[in-house]
Design an enzyme around this catalytic site. Structure first.
Site, PDB file in Angstrom:
ATOM      1  N   ASN A   1       2.166 -66.667 -16.924  1.00  0.00           N
ATOM      2  CA  ASN A   1       1.600 -66.626 -18.283  1.00  0.00           C
ATOM      3  C   ASN A   1       0.329 -67.460 -18.421  1.00  0.00           C
ATOM      4  O   ASN A   1      -0.563 -67.106 -19.181  1.00  0.00           O
ATOM      5  CB  ASN A   1       2.652 -67.041 -19.318  1.00  0.00           C
ATOM      6  CG  ASN A   1       3.203 -68.437 -19.080  1.00  0.00           C
ATOM      7  OD1 ASN A   1       3.078 -68.995 -18.006  1.00  0.00           O
ATOM      8  ND2 ASN A   1       3.837 -68.983 -20.095  1.00  0.00           N
TER       9      ASN A   1
ATOM     10  N   GLU B   1       9.538 -77.822 -14.974  1.00  0.00           N
ATOM     11  CA  GLU B   1       9.193 -77.526 -16.365  1.00  0.00           C
ATOM     12  C   GLU B   1       9.739 -76.132 -16.657  1.00  0.00           C
ATOM     13  O   GLU B   1       9.171 -75.134 -16.225  1.00  0.00           O
ATOM     14  CB  GLU B   1       7.677 -77.564 -16.586  1.00  0.00           C
ATOM     15  CG  GLU B   1       7.303 -77.281 -18.028  1.00  0.00           C
ATOM     16  CD  GLU B   1       5.813 -77.045 -18.210  1.00  0.00           C
ATOM     17  OE1 GLU B   1       5.394 -76.877 -19.369  1.00  0.00           O
ATOM     18  OE2 GLU B   1       5.072 -77.003 -17.204  1.00  0.00           O
TER      19      GLU B   1
ATOM     20  N   CYS C   1       6.164 -71.301 -23.008  1.00  0.00           N
ATOM     21  CA  CYS C   1       7.397 -72.091 -23.062  1.00  0.00           C
ATOM     22  C   CYS C   1       7.475 -72.920 -24.335  1.00  0.00           C
ATOM     23  O   CYS C   1       8.569 -73.322 -24.743  1.00  0.00           O
ATOM     24  CB  CYS C   1       7.517 -72.977 -21.831  1.00  0.00           C
ATOM     25  SG  CYS C   1       6.153 -74.137 -21.603  1.00  0.00           S
TER      26      CYS C   1
END
Length: 210
Positions: free
Chosen positions: A27, A122, A158
Site C-alpha cells: 500500500n 508493524e 493500517c
C-alpha cells in the site's frame, strides 16, 4: 546510565545488529521502506529489502541510490512469499523489520523466535474515530475528517479509521453528514483528472510473506 556505586562505571554501548531484512507491503511500498531503511543504515547495519510482490517497481527504482554505499550494504531482493520466508529464515540475517498482515507477522515472529533473531512488527490496526457531543456545531467538519480517515488510499492503510464511536446526542446528524459527504466522493481510476478515490484492490493471499 547512573552507576549504582560511586566506584562503578555504567555505560551503554550501541552496536549495529549486522544484516537487517526489511519487508514492506504494497500500500505504501516506497515510504515504508524508507522508514525502515534509513534508521537501519544510520545505526550501521547492512540492509536487504524485499518489496511486496504486487508492487515492486518503486522499490526497485530506489536500488541505484544504494550504489553510493559500499557493495552489499543495500540490497533489494524481489520475489514472492517464498523469497521472504527464505530471507527471514537465513541465519545471516540478524534482524527483521516487517509491515503487513497479522497472520504473516505471526509466521515471521515464529521463525525469528526459533533462531533468536531481533524482529520489529508493524501489523494491522483497529483505529477508532471518536465524535463527542461538543462537535454539534461542526459535524460537517467531523464527517469530512472521518471520511478522509476511513477512505484515504481507498481505505488501505493500517491507520485507517475502522471503528466510529459517536455520542447519541449527535449520532443521527453525524451519520447524515457522513453519508452526504461520502456520496460526493467519486470512485474510479486514480489517475483520472479530478479523481479523489481509487478503486480498492482485490484481497491478496494472506499465506504469503507480504
Amino acid at each position: 546510565i547512573p552507576p549504582i556505586e560511586s566506584t562503578q562505571l555504567a555505560l551503554v554501548l550501541k552496536e549495529p545488529l549486522g544484516v537487517v531484512a526489511c519487508i514492506v507491503p504494497w500500500n505504501y511500498p516506497l515510504l515504508l521502506l524508507a522508514w525502515k531503511l534509513a534508521p537501519a543504515l544510520a545505526a550501521g547495519n547492512a540492509v536487504t529489502a524485499r518489496p511486496s510482490a504486487p508492487t515492486p517497481p518503486s522499490t526497485l527504482a530506489l536500488g541505484p541510490l544504494g550504489e553510493d554505499f559500499p557493495a552489499g550494504v543495500v540490497s533489494i531482493l524481489a520475489g514472492a512469499g517464498d523469497v521472504g520466508e527464505a530471507l527471514v529464515s537465513d541465519s545471516r540475517v540478524d534482524g527483521v523489520a516487517f509491515t503487513g498482515s497479522v497472520e504473516t507477522g505471526i509466521r515471521i515472529n515464529e521463525i525469528c523466535a526459533r533462531r533468536v533473531a531481533r524482529v520489529n512488527l508493524e501489523l494491522g490496526g483497529k483505529d477508532p474515530f471518536i465524535v463527542c457531543a461538543d462537535m454539534r456545531d461542526e459535524l460537517e467538519i467531523a464527517a469530512r475528517g472521518g471520511a478522509w480517515a476511513a477512505y484515504l488510499n481507498s481505505g488501505q492503510v493500517c491507520t485507517s479509521a475502522e471503528r466510529f464511536y459517536v455520542m447519541e446526542d449527535v449520532y443521527d446528524d453525524f451519520v447524515s453528514a457522513f453519508v452526504d459527504h461520502a456520496g460526493t466522493l467519486k470512485l474510479g481510476d486514480p489517475f483520472a483528472d479530478g479523481q479523489r478515490r481509487g478503486q480498492p484492490r482485490a484481497p491478496l493471499s494472506e499465506r504469503q510473506i507480504e
